[in-house]
Design a protein around this motif. Structure first.
Motif, PDB file in Angstrom:
ATOM      1  N   PHE A 103      50.673 131.432  69.322  1.00  0.00           N
ATOM      2  CA  PHE A 103      51.027 132.814  69.614  1.00  0.00           C
ATOM      3  C   PHE A 103      49.752 133.635  69.583  1.00  0.00           C
ATOM      4  N   GLY A 104      49.479 134.392  70.647  1.00  0.00           N
ATOM      5  CA  GLY A 104      48.237 135.144  70.688  1.00  0.00           C
ATOM      6  C   GLY A 104      48.274 136.310  71.639  1.00  0.00           C
ATOM      7  N   THR A 105      47.152 136.999  71.707  1.00  0.00           N
ATOM      8  CA  THR A 105      47.036 138.199  72.533  1.00  0.00           C
ATOM      9  C   THR A 105      46.485 137.916  73.925  1.00  0.00           C
ATOM     10  N   TYR A 106      46.004 136.722  74.157  1.00  0.00           N
ATOM     11  CA  TYR A 106      45.404 136.380  75.450  1.00  0.00           C
ATOM     12  C   TYR A 106      46.471 136.254  76.531  1.00  0.00           C
ATOM     13  N   THR A 107      46.285 136.962  77.630  1.00  0.00           N
ATOM     14  CA  THR A 107      47.180 136.843  78.780  1.00  0.00           C
ATOM     15  C   THR A 107      46.310 136.708  80.032  1.00  0.00           C
ATOM     16  N   PRO A 108      46.170 135.491  80.542  1.00  0.00           N
ATOM     17  CA  PRO A 108      45.313 135.292  81.714  1.00  0.00           C
ATOM     18  C   PRO A 108      45.848 136.010  82.940  1.00  0.00           C
ATOM     19  N   GLU A 109      44.955 136.493  83.746  1.00  0.00           N
ATOM     20  CA  GLU A 109      45.315 137.123  85.009  1.00  0.00           C
ATOM     21  C   GLU A 109      45.619 136.012  86.007  1.00  0.00           C
ATOM     22  N   THR A 110      46.832 136.003  86.532  1.00  0.00           N
ATOM     23  CA  THR A 110      47.238 134.945  87.444  1.00  0.00           C
ATOM     24  C   THR A 110      47.080 135.318  88.904  1.00  0.00           C
ATOM     25  N   MET A 162      47.197 127.024  61.888  1.00  0.00           N
ATOM     26  CA  MET A 162      45.991 127.849  61.944  1.00  0.00           C
ATOM     27  C   MET A 162      46.422 129.292  61.738  1.00  0.00           C
ATOM     28  N   PRO A 163      45.856 129.996  60.765  1.00  0.00           N
ATOM     29  CA  PRO A 163      46.221 131.398  60.550  1.00  0.00           C
ATOM     30  C   PRO A 163      45.681 132.263  61.692  1.00  0.00           C
ATOM     31  N   PRO A 164      46.081 133.527  61.744  1.00  0.00           N
ATOM     32  CA  PRO A 164      45.541 134.406  62.786  1.00  0.00           C
ATOM     33  C   PRO A 164      44.012 134.381  62.785  1.00  0.00           C
ATOM     34  N   THR A 165      43.468 134.093  63.962  1.00  0.00           N
ATOM     35  CA  THR A 165      42.027 133.881  64.106  1.00  0.00           C
ATOM     36  C   THR A 165      41.554 134.564  65.376  1.00  0.00           C
ATOM     37  N   ASP A 166      40.422 135.274  65.271  1.00  0.00           N
ATOM     38  CA  ASP A 166      39.807 135.869  66.452  1.00  0.00           C
ATOM     39  C   ASP A 166      39.041 134.785  67.198  1.00  0.00           C
ATOM     40  N   GLN A 167      39.309 134.646  68.494  1.00  0.00           N
ATOM     41  CA  GLN A 167      38.694 133.609  69.316  1.00  0.00           C
ATOM     42  C   GLN A 167      37.524 134.179  70.110  1.00  0.00           C
ATOM     43  N   ASP A 168      36.587 133.313  70.499  1.00  0.00           N
ATOM     44  CA  ASP A 168      35.409 133.728  71.267  1.00  0.00           C
ATOM     45  C   ASP A 168      35.786 134.346  72.615  1.00  0.00           C
ATOM     46  N   TYR A 169      36.917 133.962  73.179  1.00  0.00           N
ATOM     47  CA  TYR A 169      37.317 134.452  74.506  1.00  0.00           C
ATOM     48  C   TYR A 169      38.123 135.737  74.430  1.00  0.00           C
ATOM     49  N   GLY A 170      38.191 136.356  73.226  1.00  0.00           N
ATOM     50  CA  GLY A 170      38.797 137.672  73.105  1.00  0.00           C
ATOM     51  C   GLY A 170      40.220 137.696  72.593  1.00  0.00           C
ATOM     52  N   SER A 171      40.812 136.560  72.372  1.00  0.00           N
ATOM     53  CA  SER A 171      42.185 136.517  71.882  1.00  0.00           C
ATOM     54  C   SER A 171      42.207 136.495  70.358  1.00  0.00           C
ATOM     55  N   ARG A 172      43.301 136.906  69.806  1.00  0.00           N
ATOM     56  CA  ARG A 172      43.609 136.699  68.388  1.00  0.00           C
ATOM     57  C   ARG A 172      44.884 135.880  68.395  1.00  0.00           C
ATOM     58  N   ASP A 173      44.863 134.705  67.780  1.00  0.00           N
ATOM     59  CA  ASP A 173      46.045 133.874  67.814  1.00  0.00           C
ATOM     60  C   ASP A 173      46.207 133.034  66.557  1.00  0.00           C
ATOM     61  N   TYR A 174      47.410 132.462  66.425  1.00  0.00           N
ATOM     62  CA  TYR A 174      47.697 131.515  65.346  1.00  0.00           C
ATOM     63  C   TYR A 174      48.530 130.387  65.918  1.00  0.00           C
ATOM     64  N   MET A 175      48.628 129.308  65.133  1.00  0.00           N
ATOM     65  CA  MET A 175      49.325 128.124  65.607  1.00  0.00           C
ATOM     66  C   MET A 175      50.293 127.626  64.533  1.00  0.00           C
TER      67      MET A 175
END
Length: 137
Positions: free
Chosen positions: A128-135, A104-117
């Motif tokens: 690999f993406g920009t989403y980092t959940p608060e733990t 999957m190429p870099p894609t903007d996700q509904d939950y605010g991340s931009r990632d690829y696979m």
């Protein structure tokens, strides 16, 4: 739950590869990991390796070593691992330049991340993406 403190991660995805040395090359060259340590076994395989990216790490080794972990993992399928990166597009370009199979190429996700696979040389899925959940830690 007890943390590790000192900025050390507390979760380490662990993978086994038929050709762990080739996997280390791909993970460092295409996916930007840094080799922290590699311990070879007496037969030319990898007994244990640690690769880091950001403040996280993965551990890996060769299949067929006869270790307890290796025996427990026999017959298991590929795994999926998510890695947070700062610049998804630059990371993706590097992976493409190194010949990684992009699912999957870099894609903007509904939950605010931009990632690829991507898929590694033995079928494991790396996101690999920009989403980092608060733990909360």
């Amino acid at each position: 739950m007890t943390g590790t403190g000192g900025g050390r991660p507390s979760i380490f995805p662990t993978l086994l590869y038929g050709d762990a040395k080739a996997a280390i090359r791909q993970l460092t060259e295409a996916f930007g990991f840094t080799e922290l340590s590699v311990y070879e076994d007496g037969g030319g395989g990898v007994a244990h390796a640690e690769l880091v990216q950001g403040n996280g790490a993965v551990m890996l080794g060769s299949k067929g070593t006869g270790s307890a972990f290796g025996k427990a993992m026999e017959g298991s399928g590929p795994v999926g691992v998510y890695i947070a990166v700062d610049d998804v597009d630059a990371h993706h370009r590097r992976a493409v330049e190194q010949g990684a199979e992009i699912l999957m190429p870099p894609t903007d996700q509904d939950y605010g991340s931009r990632d690829y696979m991507a898929r590694d040389i033995e079928g494991n899925i790396w996101s690999f993406g920009t989403y980092t959940p608060e733990t909360g830690a």
